[in-house]
Enzyme design. Sequence first.
Site, PDB file in Angstrom:
ATOM      1  N   ASN A  12     -37.901  38.291  70.462  1.00  0.00           N
ATOM      2  CA  ASN A  12     -38.007  36.986  71.126  1.00  0.00           C
ATOM      3  C   ASN A  12     -36.681  36.262  70.950  1.00  0.00           C
ATOM      4  OD1 ASN A  12     -38.601  34.426  72.001  1.00  0.00           O
ATOM      5  ND2 ASN A  12     -40.015  33.940  70.309  1.00  0.00           N
ATOM      6  N   TRP A  13     -35.951  36.126  72.038  1.00  0.00           N
ATOM      7  CA  TRP A  13     -34.612  35.513  71.944  1.00  0.00           C
ATOM      8  C   TRP A  13     -34.666  33.999  71.854  1.00  0.00           C
ATOM      9  CZ3 TRP A  13     -30.196  38.160  75.188  1.00  0.00           C
ATOM     10  CH2 TRP A  13     -29.936  39.418  74.627  1.00  0.00           C
ATOM     11  N   LYS A  14     -35.837  33.424  72.078  1.00  0.00           N
ATOM     12  CA  LYS A  14     -35.969  31.962  72.041  1.00  0.00           C
ATOM     13  C   LYS A  14     -34.922  31.324  72.974  1.00  0.00           C
ATOM     14  CE  LYS A  14     -38.049  32.522  67.545  1.00  0.00           C
ATOM     15  NZ  LYS A  14     -38.390  31.999  66.235  1.00  0.00           N
ATOM     16  N   HIS A  99     -46.585  30.386  70.877  1.00  0.00           N
ATOM     17  CA  HIS A  99     -45.631  30.448  69.758  1.00  0.00           C
ATOM     18  C   HIS A  99     -45.627  29.098  69.050  1.00  0.00           C
ATOM     19  CE1 HIS A  99     -41.970  30.821  67.465  1.00  0.00           C
ATOM     20  NE2 HIS A  99     -42.013  32.121  67.684  1.00  0.00           N
ATOM     21  N   GLU A 101     -43.367  27.371  67.965  1.00  0.00           N
ATOM     22  CA  GLU A 101     -42.339  26.431  68.449  1.00  0.00           C
ATOM     23  C   GLU A 101     -42.796  25.734  69.734  1.00  0.00           C
ATOM     24  OE1 GLU A 101     -39.157  29.274  68.331  1.00  0.00           O
ATOM     25  OE2 GLU A 101     -39.263  29.274  66.147  1.00  0.00           O
ATOM     26  N   GLU A 169     -47.765  34.902  62.880  1.00  0.00           N
ATOM     27  CA  GLU A 169     -46.468  34.352  62.499  1.00  0.00           C
ATOM     28  C   GLU A 169     -46.681  33.138  61.608  1.00  0.00           C
ATOM     29  OE1 GLU A 169     -43.250  35.733  65.527  1.00  0.00           O
ATOM     30  OE2 GLU A 169     -43.736  33.635  65.743  1.00  0.00           O
ATOM     31  N   GLY A 175     -37.619  32.112  60.793  1.00  0.00           N
ATOM     32  CA  GLY A 175     -36.220  31.690  60.714  1.00  0.00           C
ATOM     33  C   GLY A 175     -35.801  31.147  59.362  1.00  0.00           C
ATOM     34  N   SER A 214     -38.976  36.241  59.963  1.00  0.00           N
ATOM     35  CA  SER A 214     -37.866  36.738  59.147  1.00  0.00           C
ATOM     36  C   SER A 214     -37.860  38.255  58.969  1.00  0.00           C
ATOM     37  CB  SER A 214     -37.841  36.032  57.782  1.00  0.00           C
ATOM     38  OG  SER A 214     -37.609  34.645  57.954  1.00  0.00           O
ATOM     39  N   GLY A 235     -37.384  37.496  65.838  1.00  0.00           N
ATOM     40  CA  GLY A 235     -36.572  36.458  66.458  1.00  0.00           C
ATOM     41  C   GLY A 235     -35.099  36.738  66.262  1.00  0.00           C
ATOM     42  N   GLY A 236     -34.517  36.125  65.228  1.00  0.00           N
ATOM     43  CA  GLY A 236     -33.072  36.198  64.992  1.00  0.00           C
ATOM     44  C   GLY A 236     -32.496  37.604  65.021  1.00  0.00           C
TER      45      GLY A 236
HETATM   46  O1  LIG Z   1     -40.921  35.019  67.725  1.00  0.00           O
HETATM   47  C1  LIG Z   1     -40.320  35.331  66.703  1.00  0.00           C
HETATM   48  C2  LIG Z   1     -40.583  34.681  65.466  1.00  0.00           C
HETATM   49  O2  LIG Z   1     -40.705  33.307  65.588  1.00  0.00           O
HETATM   50  C3  LIG Z   1     -39.787  35.136  64.288  1.00  0.00           C
HETATM   51  O3  LIG Z   1     -38.501  34.580  64.295  1.00  0.00           O
HETATM   52  P1  LIG Z   1     -37.466  35.054  63.156  1.00  0.00           P
HETATM   53  O4  LIG Z   1     -37.503  36.546  63.168  1.00  0.00           O
HETATM   54  O5  LIG Z   1     -36.162  34.489  63.574  1.00  0.00           O
HETATM   55  O6  LIG Z   1     -37.992  34.510  61.868  1.00  0.00           O
END
Ligand SMILES: O=C[C@H](O)COP(=O)(O)O
Length: 256
Positions: A12-14, A99, A101, A169, A175, A214, A235-236
């Site tokens: 997920n690139w957000k 999500h 967020e 999650e 993050g 994470s 994510g990251g």
């Molecule tokens: O959608 C992905 C998640 O929110 C995890 O994000 P992260 O891997 O940056 O902690």
Amino acid sequence: MTQKIRPLLAGNWKMNGTRDSLTEIKAIADAIGEAQAEKVEALLCPPATLLYVATALCDDSPLAIGAQDCHQHRAGAHTGDISAEMIADCFGTYVIVGHSERRRDHGDSSELVRAKAEAAHAAGLTAIICVGETAEERQSGHTIDVLKRQIEASVPRGSTADDTVIAYEPVWAIGTGLVPQEEEIAAAHAFMRADLVARLGRTGKNMRLLYGGSANPANAAVLIGIDNVNGLLVGGASLKSVDFIAIYNAYLKHTA
Ligand SMILES: O=C[C@H](O)COP(=O)(O)O
């Protein structure tokens, strides 16, 4: 009968990624062959601005492309939103809904998340429905209550193992570099499995349950070995092809 579950590694690139980042998508697409994808499915969800060009880039690759949210309606006066049909029109096959967020920044309730998942299903997309507790909810011992409530309200009754994936999650792990203990993830996933089986029967047995928060190349091998973890939502670490491919290879190794 419980079928063998094909794991899903989803990125997920957000709100990250411009046209320059298409090289990362291409590198991932080129690294994944059909035979590998039969063992472990791979998915990237770039921002909506890159969706169409990303699916075009992946034309010859089994790398799936999805979106990060959709509106609950097919079309209409909803400035700034995109519909599930538009995602399908761009050849996207997945959409993330609920999500944390989105829940935090846009006030998406679980009822709205269910409506979005239903819209995704109607458009032929697979919905990745996210659930998870905040730090306060965990500290006060309410993790399982939160998961139960969110699953009850967010997952459409007619969901199938083909059109729905659940992502656990923990909000506090996203993050932050913080990851729950293995037993904590196992307990959350065991609860979700039992709850989904109680609600959906055999479908619940076969539905993929992802862990997200994470995850990275260093901890992936441990996370994917946990019972009832059928994939990761990253994510990251999905932003750099080298990291995403490292996690993907760890998954292949695990399934070998
Ligand atoms: O959608 C992905 C998640 O929110 C995890 O994000 P992260 O891997 O940056 O902690």
